[in-house]
Design a protein around this motif. Structure first.
Motif, PDB file in Angstrom:
ATOM      1  N   SER A 122       0.816  -1.224   0.000  1.00 51.15           N
ATOM      2  CA  SER A 122       0.000   0.000   0.000  1.00 51.15           C
ATOM      3  C   SER A 122       0.842   1.264   0.000  1.00 51.15           C
ATOM      4  O   SER A 122       0.315   2.343  -0.262  1.00 51.15           O
ATOM      5  CB  SER A 122      -0.946   0.018   1.204  1.00 51.15           C
ATOM      6  OG  SER A 122      -0.226  -0.225   2.404  1.00 51.15           O
ATOM      7  N   SER A 123       2.144   1.149   0.277  1.00 53.74           N
ATOM      8  CA  SER A 123       2.939   2.377   0.250  1.00 53.74           C
ATOM      9  C   SER A 123       3.731   2.560  -1.043  1.00 53.74           C
ATOM     10  O   SER A 123       4.496   3.516  -1.156  1.00 53.74           O
ATOM     11  CB  SER A 123       3.853   2.491   1.473  1.00 53.74           C
ATOM     12  OG  SER A 123       4.635   1.372   1.644  1.00 53.74           O
ATOM     13  N   PHE A 124       3.528   1.676  -2.017  1.00 54.61           N
ATOM     14  CA  PHE A 124       4.168   1.983  -3.312  1.00 54.61           C
ATOM     15  C   PHE A 124       3.481   1.388  -4.535  1.00 54.61           C
ATOM     16  O   PHE A 124       3.935   1.575  -5.654  1.00 54.61           O
ATOM     17  CB  PHE A 124       5.659   1.618  -3.300  1.00 54.61           C
ATOM     18  CG  PHE A 124       5.963   0.138  -3.391  1.00 54.61           C
ATOM     19  CD1 PHE A 124       5.561  -0.710  -2.397  1.00 54.61           C
ATOM     20  CD2 PHE A 124       6.648  -0.364  -4.487  1.00 54.61           C
ATOM     21  CE1 PHE A 124       5.836  -2.060  -2.481  1.00 54.61           C
ATOM     22  CE2 PHE A 124       6.935  -1.718  -4.577  1.00 54.61           C
ATOM     23  CZ  PHE A 124       6.529  -2.568  -3.573  1.00 54.61           C
ATOM     24  N   ILE A 125       2.352   0.704  -4.297  1.00 51.55           N
ATOM     25  CA  ILE A 125       1.643   0.068  -5.408  1.00 51.55           C
ATOM     26  C   ILE A 125       0.246   0.668  -5.559  1.00 51.55           C
ATOM     27  O   ILE A 125      -0.420   0.959  -4.570  1.00 51.55           O
ATOM     28  CB  ILE A 125       1.485  -1.451  -5.143  1.00 51.55           C
ATOM     29  CG1 ILE A 125       2.825  -2.161  -5.261  1.00 51.55           C
ATOM     30  CG2 ILE A 125       0.455  -2.075  -6.076  1.00 51.55           C
ATOM     31  CD1 ILE A 125       2.764  -3.643  -4.897  1.00 51.55           C
ATOM     32  N   THR A 126      -0.200   0.860  -6.804  1.00 53.77           N
ATOM     33  CA  THR A 126      -1.623   1.060  -7.053  1.00 53.77           C
ATOM     34  C   THR A 126      -2.016   0.005  -8.086  1.00 53.77           C
ATOM     35  O   THR A 126      -1.155  -0.609  -8.714  1.00 53.77           O
ATOM     36  CB  THR A 126      -1.949   2.471  -7.598  1.00 53.77           C
ATOM     37  OG1 THR A 126      -1.148   2.709  -8.745  1.00 53.77           O
ATOM     38  CG2 THR A 126      -1.700   3.541  -6.546  1.00 53.77           C
ATOM     39  N   SER A 127      -3.325  -0.222  -8.225  1.00 53.97           N
ATOM     40  CA  SER A 127      -3.740  -1.270  -9.159  1.00 53.97           C
ATOM     41  C   SER A 127      -4.747  -0.753 -10.172  1.00 53.97           C
ATOM     42  O   SER A 127      -5.336   0.315 -10.014  1.00 53.97           O
ATOM     43  CB  SER A 127      -4.323  -2.457  -8.388  1.00 53.97           C
ATOM     44  OG  SER A 127      -5.508  -2.088  -7.714  1.00 53.97           O
ATOM     45  N   HIS A 128      -4.905  -1.517 -11.226  1.00 58.59           N
ATOM     46  CA  HIS A 128      -5.891  -1.222 -12.263  1.00 58.59           C
ATOM     47  C   HIS A 128      -6.813  -2.433 -12.356  1.00 58.59           C
ATOM     48  O   HIS A 128      -6.371  -3.522 -12.722  1.00 58.59           O
ATOM     49  CB  HIS A 128      -5.173  -0.983 -13.598  1.00 58.59           C
ATOM     50  CG  HIS A 128      -6.104  -0.839 -14.754  1.00 58.59           C
ATOM     51  ND1 HIS A 128      -6.960   0.231 -14.882  1.00 58.59           N
ATOM     52  CD2 HIS A 128      -6.337  -1.651 -15.813  1.00 58.59           C
ATOM     53  CE1 HIS A 128      -7.681   0.080 -15.993  1.00 58.59           C
ATOM     54  NE2 HIS A 128      -7.320  -1.062 -16.573  1.00 58.59           N
ATOM     55  N   ASN A 129      -8.060  -2.223 -11.982  1.00 57.15           N
ATOM     56  CA  ASN A 129      -9.041  -3.312 -11.961  1.00 57.15           C
ATOM     57  C   ASN A 129      -8.506  -4.562 -11.246  1.00 57.15           C
ATOM     58  O   ASN A 129      -8.539  -5.668 -11.754  1.00 57.15           O
ATOM     59  CB  ASN A 129      -9.485  -3.650 -13.374  1.00 57.15           C
ATOM     60  CG  ASN A 129     -10.853  -4.306 -13.392  1.00 57.15           C
ATOM     61  OD1 ASN A 129     -11.573  -4.318 -12.366  1.00 57.15           O
ATOM     62  ND2 ASN A 129     -11.208  -4.902 -14.511  1.00 57.15           N
TER      63      ASN A 129
END
Lengths: 231, 231
Positions: free
Chosen positions: A76-83
């Motif tokens: 959660s401190s360096f990743i974002t997601s797409h779907n």
């Protein structure tokens, strides 16, 4: 001390386990929701993140006691997601820690998603992503059974062990037979590892509860389990 | 519930406190060392990180109970430093969390340093850096006294409160009179905030133990303390 025997460049990924799953279930994190419920969902997100962090802290404490210089890096401190799938993110800091002789510890976590707002990213997905981009030599996924069986070996005496999985066809029969947690259970694990196999990286699923299995794996030795690789 | 009263775009930074300082002191983290001691230093680094994470978990739990959707972002998972000072790093994820209505929580932590290998980054330094790059409107630093005094007000009855600090000259007399922790004590705090003042951002040091002070500050109200600003 385990630390002297450790293979170089080790990365550890653990799941959210009994810490992350209850709040994830309570707040239905990962399911579609309406914007009017977003504040409540954010509180759920915060709770899941904090609970998983507590589990991570216990795991790190144990590793430190065994002389392993861990560095926890929460997705959660360096990743974002797409779907619900991780997309491109910066692995440079993980590489820096590895170069300096640390053992990065990552785990299943909640992340911000540009489509569904909030997503649960399983440890299995993190493992697959990290291994792919670090071009890992060896992937060992430890769980509570010695790999893939035709049926759940805990409840079925006639379960037959599968030594190797080469495609999703090999595990089709599994879809309805194994216990499935919020992040996909055994089928989810195999799918992530098959993704990895597409990049030419083979992996193993082993029984982490088996006496000495993890230590053997950490020392680079063979351990009983199921191998996941393309033919 | 505090959450409804909260000002938008809130970021919280806390120190390492009684959790981080003992292992930092034990392993002399932040002091120069020889490469033969690097494994032991790495273990110390791991211990400090894990202890601070435990404190962070307790703080987050309390904030969540008050209805605040926090997201912990450990500096060690996205910051590196150059000779003990943070340099350029990516704040996009923090901006994303703010945009989505979360309250990022950062804290004093250990980080990889390209010169001294391992550095302690105080919460005060993190606050200064984040505020500068997010162009914060208001900075409130809560501590255990109501700002800057001519002497330590806890041990000196004749300590006089200073309402405003405009330059390092104003606090020169302080260097030897206040208790100094591993990350700099009151002088360290004022120095970080003067750095910020150079960017045109004023700040306040308040007594976080004063009944209702934090809540008032969170609601955007005035609180007694010392103002740090350039003239």
């Amino acid at each position: 001390e385990i630390s002297n025997d450790l293979i170089d460049g080790l990365v550890i990924v653990h799941g959210a386990g009994s810490f992350g799953h209850p709040p994830a279930k309570k707040y239905k994190i990962g399911e579609p929701f309406e914007m009017k419920d977003y504040l409540e969902k954010r509180i759920g997100f915060a709770e899941v993140q904090n609970e998983v962090k507590k589990l991570n802290s216990i795991i790190c404490e144990s590793l430190i006691e065994h002389g392993i210089p861990v560095i926890a890096i929460p997705p959660s401190s360096f990743i974002t997601s797409h779907n619900k799938r991780i997309y491109d993110f910066d692995l440079n800091l993980i590489k820096t820690y590895l170069r300096e002789g640390f053992v990065p510890v990552l785990f299943g976590d909640v992340v911000i998603d540009d489509e569904v707002k909030i997503a649960v990213i399983s440890g299995d997905q993190v493992l697959q992503y990290i291994a792919k981009f670090l071009k890992s030599d060896r992937i060992v996924l430890g769980t509570d059974v010695a790999g893939v069986y035709t049926k759940n070996p805990k409840t079925h005496d006639d379960a037959v062990h599968i030594d190797e999985v080469n495609s999703i066809e090999d595990i089709k029969f599994l879809e309805s037979t194994t216990n499935v947690d919020v992040t996909g259970g055994m089928v989810g694990k195999v799918k992530e590892l098959l993704d990895l196999a597409d990049y030419g990286i083979s992996s193993e699923i082993i029984n982490a509860n088996e006496e000495g299995a993890i230590l053997k794996a950490l020392q680079g030795m063979e351990v009983n389990g199921t191998k996941i690789c393309r033919k």
